[in-house]
Design a protein around this motif. Structure first.
Motif: not given
Length: 230
Positions: A17-26, A79-83, A124-132
């Protein structure tokens, strides 16, 4: 959030999932810092940087954050907390070191990485944290008590965190997949996809969907299940 030109951190970026997420964000135009113990094999991109990081180690997380800011700039938008780590077994035979390793990775690692990025996101008053997390964070299963406990913890942390940081313009999403075709728990994905499991790419797509939601909308939880049941 429009991801073009934004900076994202993905933990556990080496595979699944981590690698797939990196590729999707790129693919959506973001610059991505991959944090993990192993780099994603063969992934070369001018907007991707890998930083070796054991999320269980407070010093390693601080160093990875410093290196990310140095290479990709001061602003951190995602930030995607996937580990994560899964060790199964019955409670009366479970090794305490395995129990501790799961909590150190799945829970304490999420806290350490989240704490690292929050000051900048608040500025920044902006950000998104995704916890898997996992569907194992919604219902217990025999032989999975330790893993379920960590994912219940991630879900609870996510629920409290979104209420804490929403006034600061930060969104939090807890993603809870069911069965995914990955190397999780020592599995080896087959050459032919398992029709009864989701792909890492489908989970990554759900995360990107939540991140790209309109500014007026926060998707706080996503539960994902294979469409085809056995």
């Amino acid at each position: 959030m429009d991801l073009t030109g934004k900076v994202a951190i993905v933990t556990g970026a080496g595979k699944g999932i981590g690698r797939a997420t990196v590729e999707a964000l790129l693919a959506r135009g973001a610059a991505v810092a991959g944090w993990g113990r192993t780099a994603p094999e063969g992934l070369v991109h001018d907007r991707f940087q890998f930083f070796e990081c054991d999320v269980r180690d407070e010093v390693a997380v601080a160093e990875a954050f410093t290196n990310t800011v140095r290479e990709l700039g001061p602003e951190i938008h995602v930030l995607v907390n996937n580990a994560g780590l899964g060790i199964m077994g019955e409670v009366d035979g479970f090794k305490s070191k395995d129990w501790k390793a799961m909590f150190d990775t799945n829970v304490h690692g999420v806290f350490l990485c989240t704490r690292a990025v929050l000051p900048q996101m608040k500025r920044q008053h902006q950000g998104h944290i995704v916890n898997v997390a996992s569907l194992a964070g919604t219902a217990g299963s025999a032989g999975m008590s330790g893993y379920c406990a960590t994912k219940f913890a991630v879900r609870g942390f996510s629920d409290a965190l979104f209420k804490e940081v929403r006034p600061a313009g930060i969104r939090v999403t807890c993603v809870m997949p069911g069965s995914v075709e990955t190397h999780f728990n020592g599995n080896q994905p087959g050459a032919t996809p398992d029709p009864h499991k989701m792909t890492p790419e489908s989970v990554a797509a759900a995360m990107v969907h939540a991140i790209e939601a309109p500014d007026t909308t926060m998707i706080s939880e996503i539960q994902l299940r294979p469409a085809n049941v056995k």
